[in-house]
Enzyme design. Structure first.
Site, PDB file in Angstrom:
ATOM      1  N   LYS A  78      17.927  34.317  51.867  1.00 57.19           N
ATOM      2  CA  LYS A  78      17.258  35.512  52.361  1.00 57.19           C
ATOM      3  C   LYS A  78      16.585  35.182  53.683  1.00 57.19           C
ATOM      4  CE  LYS A  78      13.316  38.584  51.558  1.00 57.19           C
ATOM      5  NZ  LYS A  78      12.208  39.000  50.678  1.00 57.19           N
ATOM      6  N   GLU A  96      14.298  51.234  57.545  1.00 50.43           N
ATOM      7  CA  GLU A  96      13.084  50.745  56.890  1.00 50.43           C
ATOM      8  C   GLU A  96      12.053  50.296  57.914  1.00 50.43           C
ATOM      9  OE1 GLU A  96      11.821  46.949  54.129  1.00 50.43           O
ATOM     10  OE2 GLU A  96      13.578  48.100  53.512  1.00 50.43           O
ATOM     11  N   GLU A 151      -0.539  44.392  51.367  1.00 50.38           N
ATOM     12  CA  GLU A 151      -0.180  43.226  50.543  1.00 50.38           C
ATOM     13  C   GLU A 151      -1.241  42.136  50.532  1.00 50.38           C
ATOM     14  OE1 GLU A 151       3.601  40.192  49.775  1.00 50.38           O
ATOM     15  OE2 GLU A 151       3.678  41.681  51.398  1.00 50.38           O
TER      16      GLU A 151
END
Length: 399
Positions: A153, A383, A203
């Protein structure tokens, strides 16, 4: 010798006072250190002592500064506040404020619901770095390399450079960001001469309160819709998306592996839940644990996590190299961490996302997306555009 931790006398939960938190928000001026979390609101003014940049571990430097701060400032309740950059070699922007004011959480202050007065209209010029098309090609190339087995990733980011011929109104931006998502983590801290990091992150990287730690990794996201039925459909689809669930599981496992050595007990829910900001839905998992060693500080924990796969990728070292190859800019404070720590080791550290850095008349916005083998260029570009919306709305600009 490592300085011992002291019993916490610094930041007890402040009593609820109508308008106390919004008063600190309104009092912010560039050069101050402001941080609002779901537990408290902090405003640090001036600088008593800065955390130095040298070869020693950052955690050791912060311990030393906090141990010496009462003698240098006369304040037994000193805290370190500020930001740590994405690059491990870059200097932190951490300091003990000359004075510290605290209040309950913004979300608990009813006055946070009052609208912000509009400032003067500004004609923003927006430059994409890289362009949406270039970013999409980088996403497609990285996804193909992941499918080929080169790495697992990578998080790729892009920026928007905003100019309008004059310096941005940082206090106004901060007030708008705080009112848009008062239950999140809103911050404004200096990161250099005439340079300020400002943002509203959803977050929590990690917090420590006594022997208890909490982390809240977010990974896997979808833009929200203004249509209620469509918004609910998107939330449901995110909870069932194999691509996003895989991306989230990779991050949660990395967090568990990093924190477990510090814990006598750690709890990781089996399935993620949903959290939302005004612009995005996110998959969320709240990890909790009890520390095996009471001397472990919030920054010890944060440093073990930073950077998580949610902002970098896996394997970490290779992901950093991939990021450097694709991103035509220096991330600086973006995807680092921002927060505070006291002399007892308690503190809160937040992932530095949904943010911008202001330097003179330039305002640089950042947004990124996690790329895995199933990622598509169109979806990830959309996004990042949705994530930019948080800040664009705060400044009155559009992509």
């Amino acid at each position: 010798m490592t300085a011992p931790l002291r019993a916490s006398t610094v930041l007890p939960a402040p009593p609820a006072v109508l308008g106390a938190a919004t008063a600190l928000l309104d009092a912010y001026r560039p050069g101050d250190r402001f941080l609002a979390t779901p537990r408290r609101t902090l405003l640090g003014e001036g600088v008593a002592v800065r955390v130095p940049h040298d070869a020693r571990p950052l955690t050791e430097r912060v311990r030393e500064v906090l141990a010496d701060a009462p003698e240098r400032t006369g304040d037994p309740g000193a805290v370190v506040m500020g930001s740590v950059p994405f690059s491990p070699d870059a200097p932190p922007a951490l300091a003990v404020p000359a004075s510290l004011r605290t209040a309950p959480a913004l979300v608990e202050d009813p006055l946070i619901a009052l609208p912000v007065a509009d400032g003067p209209r500004r004609d923003w010029q927006v430059r994409e770095v890289p362009s949406g098309a270039e970013y999409g090609r980088a996403v497609a190339d990285a996804a193909a390399r992941i499918r080929a087995g080169e790495f697992d990733k990578v998080v790729l980011a892009r920026t928007l450079e905003l100019t309008c011929g004059q310096e941005p109104d940082l206090p106004l931006m901060l007030r708008r960001l705080a009112r848009r998502d008062p239950g999140g983590y809103t911050f404004a801290v200096p990161t250099g001469p005439r340079r300020t990091l400002v943002g509203a992150s959803p977050e929590l990287l990690v917090s420590r309160r006594g022997a208890t730690l909490t982390a809240n990794p977010l990974a896997g996201s979808l833009p929200r819709s203004t249509d209620l039925a469509e918004d609910v459909r998107r939330a449901h689809s995110l909870l069932e998306s194999p691509k996003d669930l895989h991306e989230h599981a990779v991050v949660v496992e990395a967090v568990r592996e990093a924190l477990a050595p510090f814990c006598s007990r750690i709890e990781v829910p089996e399935h993620p839940t949903l959290v939302n900001t005004a612009a995005m839905w996110h998959l969320s998992t709240t990890v909790t644990g009890e520390l095996a060693d009471p001397g472990t500080t919030a920054l010890d924990l944060a440093s073990s996590l930073h950077p998580t796969p949610a902002v970098c990728g896996t394997p970490t070292g290779l992901a950093r190299e991939v990021i450097a190859g694709y991103e035509p800019f220096d991330r600086g404070a973006y995807t680092g961490m921002v927060g505070w720590q006291d002399a007892s080791g308690d503190g809160e550290w937040v992932v530095t996302i949904r943010c911008a850095e202001a330097e003179g008349a330039l305002l640089r916005l950042f947004a990124g997306a996690g790329i895995v083998g199933a990622s598509s260029a169109e979806a990830e570009t959309a996004e990042t555009a949705a994530k930019f919306r948080t800040f664009l709305n705060a400044v009155g600009a559009a992509l």
